[in-house]
Scaffold this active site. Structure first.
Site, PDB file in Angstrom:
ATOM      1  N   ILE A  45       0.868  -1.174   0.000  1.00 45.11           N
ATOM      2  CA  ILE A  45       0.000   0.000   0.000  1.00 45.11           C
ATOM      3  C   ILE A  45       0.905   1.224   0.000  1.00 45.11           C
ATOM      4  O   ILE A  45       2.118   1.101   0.142  1.00 45.11           O
ATOM      5  CB  ILE A  45      -0.980   0.001   1.189  1.00 45.11           C
ATOM      6  CG1 ILE A  45      -0.217  -0.098   2.519  1.00 45.11           C
ATOM      7  CG2 ILE A  45      -1.980  -1.136   1.058  1.00 45.11           C
ATOM      8  CD1 ILE A  45      -1.118  -0.101   3.748  1.00 45.11           C
ATOM      9  N   SER A  46       0.331   2.413  -0.140  1.00 42.02           N
ATOM     10  CA  SER A  46       1.191   3.570  -0.403  1.00 42.02           C
ATOM     11  C   SER A  46       2.200   3.837   0.712  1.00 42.02           C
ATOM     12  O   SER A  46       3.342   4.176   0.441  1.00 42.02           O
ATOM     13  CB  SER A  46       0.354   4.819  -0.677  1.00 42.02           C
ATOM     14  OG  SER A  46      -0.558   5.058   0.358  1.00 42.02           O
ATOM     15  N   GLU A  47       1.795   3.641   2.000  1.00 41.88           N
ATOM     16  CA  GLU A  47       2.767   3.823   3.083  1.00 41.88           C
ATOM     17  C   GLU A  47       2.494   2.896   4.253  1.00 41.88           C
ATOM     18  O   GLU A  47       1.354   2.504   4.513  1.00 41.88           O
ATOM     19  CB  GLU A  47       2.790   5.279   3.593  1.00 41.88           C
ATOM     20  CG  GLU A  47       3.670   6.206   2.778  1.00 41.88           C
ATOM     21  CD  GLU A  47       2.872   7.135   1.894  1.00 41.88           C
ATOM     22  OE1 GLU A  47       3.472   8.009   1.266  1.00 41.88           O
ATOM     23  OE2 GLU A  47       1.643   6.971   1.819  1.00 41.88           O
ATOM     24  N   THR A  48       3.580   2.567   4.958  1.00 43.58           N
ATOM     25  CA  THR A  48       3.559   1.819   6.207  1.00 43.58           C
ATOM     26  C   THR A  48       4.425   2.568   7.203  1.00 43.58           C
ATOM     27  O   THR A  48       5.501   3.064   6.835  1.00 43.58           O
ATOM     28  CB  THR A  48       4.107   0.390   6.002  1.00 43.58           C
ATOM     29  OG1 THR A  48       3.281  -0.298   5.048  1.00 43.58           O
ATOM     30  CG2 THR A  48       4.133  -0.391   7.299  1.00 43.58           C
ATOM     31  N   HIS A  77      -0.591  11.599   5.025  1.00 46.68           N
ATOM     32  CA  HIS A  77      -1.593  10.663   5.551  1.00 46.68           C
ATOM     33  C   HIS A  77      -0.987   9.680   6.552  1.00 46.68           C
ATOM     34  O   HIS A  77      -1.679   9.278   7.505  1.00 46.68           O
ATOM     35  CB  HIS A  77      -2.348   9.975   4.387  1.00 46.68           C
ATOM     36  CG  HIS A  77      -1.896   8.610   4.021  1.00 46.68           C
ATOM     37  ND1 HIS A  77      -0.951   8.380   3.048  1.00 46.68           N
ATOM     38  CD2 HIS A  77      -2.278   7.390   4.479  1.00 46.68           C
ATOM     39  CE1 HIS A  77      -0.766   7.070   2.936  1.00 46.68           C
ATOM     40  NE2 HIS A  77      -1.550   6.447   3.776  1.00 46.68           N
TER      41      HIS A  77
END
Length: 320
Positions: A45-48, A77
């Site tokens: 996903i876009s960020e962790t 986000h």
């Protein structure tokens, strides 16, 4: 094997399956950087994010942010979503001044409290305010670094070709494609209307030629024509170099977006305070609503704040 607990939240939305997905590991102690990167790639996903103790005792936590491809010095986000998880897990204490607020939907009066924390990120300390209602976090707003304005992209034809548009879809706005950063630089591209922004298809062959050496992490496209009441701009963001084909909600670009709108007087004079909502992710089926607040004086920007809601989706474990 170590069992790592994570939380999943949708950020910049008040409902499930909207906004931008985020995985949060509230205990990042002892996880190697290489493992953090591998976990981010595994989630895809876009960020962790990974939460660590602060290096400065005056702050609350240190935050490391990874896309599937790289670590980021700052992102919007993940900052908002991680704060929401910390509050939900009672890792942030409720406090602050309480204010009566009347909701617009049910016309009921609720007491809300606001708590302020400080997160250490790669760009420095990021203050975040958490708003509580009935003991639960309902809204978070971060203060971003003040904007810097970078170069303009002079070749509108090349830019349009990269986005699969006609050049006039950009030039008809009479606004410049320009780099703005509040920690991470983005190239902001104004387009004429919803029809144009919906038609955008990023051409990677042109991207590699047009963006080589250009100081921007992603291309942020916006128009003043919107789909939802209460929104002011409709946005899309592409960052293939960061492993993000398209992003449904980009908080780190929303502060620079507001700064761009103020600098170029895209909206009428707001007397020192500009507030707007950016709708994003609609083309992806993940509608997001990002609240932007810019304080300025005689054209000089004094404060950049970005906030929104979050929706808790679930939790689980990885064994690594």
């Amino acid at each position: 094997m170590r069992k790592l607990h994570y939380h999943l939240v949708d950020v910049f939305t008040g409902r499930a399956f909207g906004g931008n997905q985020l995985a949060v590991f509230t205990n990042g102690r002892g996880i190697a950087s290489e493992t953090m990167q591998a976990i981010a790639k595994e989630f895809n996903i876009s960020e962790t994010t990974f939460v660590l103790p602060p290096e400065d005792a005056r702050n609350d936590y240190r935050l490391r942010i990874f896309t599937p491809a790289a670590e980021l010095p700052f992102a919007g986000h993940p900052t908002i979503g991680t704060t929401f998880v910390l509050a939900r897990e009672q890792m942030i204490e409720r406090g602050g001044q309480e204010t009566n607020i009347e909701t617009r939907v049910e016309a009921e009066t609720h007491v809300e409290a606001e708590t302020h924390i400080k997160l250490e990120e790669g760009v420095g300390t990021i203050p975040v305010a958490v708003r509580w209602r009935d003991g639960a976090p309902v809204f978070a707003q971060m203060t971003q670094p003040l904007p810097t304005f970078g170069p303009r992209f002079a070749d509108a034809s090349l830019l349009a070709e990269m986005l699969s548009l006609e050049p006039r879809a950009i030039t008809d706005t009479n606004l410049p494609p320009e780099v703005v950063s509040c920690g991470v630089p983005f190239l902001f591209v104004p387009v004429r209307d919803l029809a144009a922004i919906r038609a955008v298809r990023l051409r990677m062959d042109i991207w590699e030629r047009a963006m080589e050496g250009f100081p921007a992490s992603g291309v942020f496209i916006f128009t003043r024509e919107v789909e939802h009441d209460g929104s002011h701009v409709h946005s899309r963001m592409f960052a293939p170099a960061m492993g993000i084909t398209e992003d449904p909600a980009t908080g780190g670009a929303s502060g620079p977006l507001g700064s761009y709108l103020v600098r170029h007087q895209v909206f009428t004079d707001t007397g020192g305070l500009f507030e707007c909502t950016s709708e994003q992710g609609i083309e992806m089926g993940r509608p997001s609503f990002i609240h932007i607040r810019i304080e300025h004086e005689r054209g000089e920007i004094r404060a950049v704040r970005v906030g929104g809601q979050c929706f808790f989706m679930g939790e689980g474990f990885l064994e690594v």
